[in-house]
Scaffold this motif. Structure first.
Motif, PDB file in Angstrom:
ATOM      1  N   GLY A   3      29.318  12.818  34.378  1.00  0.00           N
ATOM      2  CA  GLY A   3      30.053  14.216  33.855  1.00  0.00           C
ATOM      3  C   GLY A   3      29.544  15.407  34.715  1.00  0.00           C
ATOM      4  N   LYS A  28      31.071  17.766  37.481  1.00  0.00           N
ATOM      5  CA  LYS A  28      30.977  19.265  37.243  1.00  0.00           C
ATOM      6  C   LYS A  28      30.645  20.051  38.324  1.00  0.00           C
ATOM      7  N   ASP A  83      37.499  24.108  36.427  1.00  0.00           N
ATOM      8  CA  ASP A  83      37.169  24.565  34.919  1.00  0.00           C
ATOM      9  C   ASP A  83      38.264  24.411  33.858  1.00  0.00           C
ATOM     10  N   HIS A  88      40.687  22.593  33.650  1.00  0.00           N
ATOM     11  CA  HIS A  88      41.149  21.496  33.389  1.00  0.00           C
ATOM     12  C   HIS A  88      40.028  20.632  32.163  1.00  0.00           C
ATOM     13  N   TRP A  89      38.824  20.934  32.685  1.00  0.00           N
ATOM     14  CA  TRP A  89      37.565  20.676  31.841  1.00  0.00           C
ATOM     15  C   TRP A  89      37.620  21.140  30.273  1.00  0.00           C
ATOM     16  N   THR A  90      38.241  22.550  30.199  1.00  0.00           N
ATOM     17  CA  THR A  90      38.544  22.926  28.951  1.00  0.00           C
ATOM     18  C   THR A  90      39.574  22.095  28.135  1.00  0.00           C
ATOM     19  N   GLU A 149      38.181  18.738  27.085  1.00  0.00           N
ATOM     20  CA  GLU A 149      37.368  19.167  25.800  1.00  0.00           C
ATOM     21  C   GLU A 149      38.145  19.087  24.555  1.00  0.00           C
ATOM     22  N   LEU A 169      32.043  14.179  28.881  1.00  0.00           N
ATOM     23  CA  LEU A 169      32.075  15.562  28.744  1.00  0.00           C
ATOM     24  C   LEU A 169      30.511  16.215  28.322  1.00  0.00           C
ATOM     25  N   ALA A 212      29.257  17.283  31.462  1.00  0.00           N
ATOM     26  CA  ALA A 212      29.927  18.309  32.106  1.00  0.00           C
ATOM     27  C   ALA A 212      29.294  19.731  31.475  1.00  0.00           C
TER      28      ALA A 212
END
Length: 311
Positions: free
Chosen positions: A18, A22, A29, A31-33, A36, A209, A212
């Motif tokens: 992760g 990142k 970013d 997409h990471w949100t 999550e 995650l 990340a």
């Protein structure tokens, strides 16, 4: 010791994956949100519902495990209150910053705890860690939100703490799983299978995650306070939980599970609480990062010690 390291290595490799994803910006970013949010609101609650719904509480010393978790948390909260003045003097922390220290001390990353239990133990160990989530989710969130609301720079609205906790997906998932278990309600099989499929995604996604979310550029003034918080969290907290469990007569995988619950790093969801209620969010990010890195070396020591005590 080598065998314990090798058992834990897949967990930390996913965390490292992760962090690497990142760092190379393979995923945007935004997409990471999104990942999550779906993990927090769908996958992890599904894991809690599936685990607690299918747990045979008669097969484990549930009452003593619950007592160990509750007494341990009360002791940890007491230590957090006692340390307020020394931490402020040693590290020059204001109240918002100390609220992040408290969160970093009392929260625990259930993703990591369940993944470790799955790797090194049997069903009993996994179940006791899941029971810890069920027992501690509500009081930890109430305590953390209350501390940040009181010490943070933003005043909380009346009744805000209760509403925040009531909307917490971990609390909701725990409540649903326990109600289904103790009521004897049988879920429609395809629906239960869908929840199980979501639950399988939870642990690998959660660990990625965690990686990340790590912050490797830390505020200089936060390093000392974060390091001290990490030392207390990773050494003192598992000692408290394991000591209480041992004193209550727990042995075997049950004692190891409770020690593991105390040994894992703090959870990143405290960052959102710190940010929204006026705590010190950068300090909390530093605390999570330092604890997660150090935990790779401290968790095997905790497991080894707990295994010796467990007999």
């Amino acid at each position: 010791m080598l065998a314990i390291f090798e058992s834990l290595l897949p967990v930390f490799l996913l965390i490292a994956l992760g962090a690497g994803l990142k760092a190379i910006c393979l995923i945007e970013d935004a997409h990471w949100t999104g990942m999550e949010r779906i993990s927090y609101f769908v996958f992890f609650p599904s894991l809690l519902v599936h685990t607690l719904y299918n747990t045979d509480f008669a097969a484990i010393p549930a009452s003593r495990s619950v007592a160990a978790y509750c007494i341990g948390l009360a002791a940890i909260l007491a230590v957090a209150l006692i340390l307020r003045v020394p931490f402020r003097r040693l590290f020059g922390l204001d109240d918002p910053s100390y609220s992040s220290v408290v969160q970093g001390f009392i929260r625990w990353n259930a993703f990591v705890g369940l993944a470790i239990a799955e790797k090194i133990g049997g069903p009993a160990m996994f179940t006791v860690v899941a029971l810890g989530i069920a027992v501690l989710a509500i009081p930890i969130n109430i305590a953390a939100v209350s501390v940040v609301a009181r010490l943070g720079s933003k005043s909380a609205e009346a009744g805000g703490t209760v509403r925040l906790v009531a909307r917490n997906p971990l609390v909701i998932g725990t409540a649903i799983g326990l109600v289904l278990n103790f009521s004897g309600i049988s879920l429609y099989a395809p629906f239960a299978d869908a929840i199980e499929l979501c639950s399988r995604v939870s642990l690998p996604m959660g660990l990625i995650l965690v990686g990340a979310g790590l912050r490797f550029v830390l505020p200089r003034q936060a390093v000392a306070a974060a390091a001290a918080t990490g030392a207390l969290k990773l050494a003192l907290v598992p000692l408290i939980y394991a000591g209480v469990a041992y004193g209550l007569g727990l042995r075997g995988e049950e004692l190891i599970a409770i020690a593991v619950s105390g040994s894992v790093p703090t959870a990143m969801n405290g960052y959102l609480v710190a940010r929204d209620l006026g705590g010190d969010a950068p300090l909390y990010a530093a605390i999570v990062t330092m604890q997660t890195i150090a935990a790779f070396f401290t968790i095997p020591l905790v497991v080894l010690t707990a295994s010796y005590l467990a007999g």
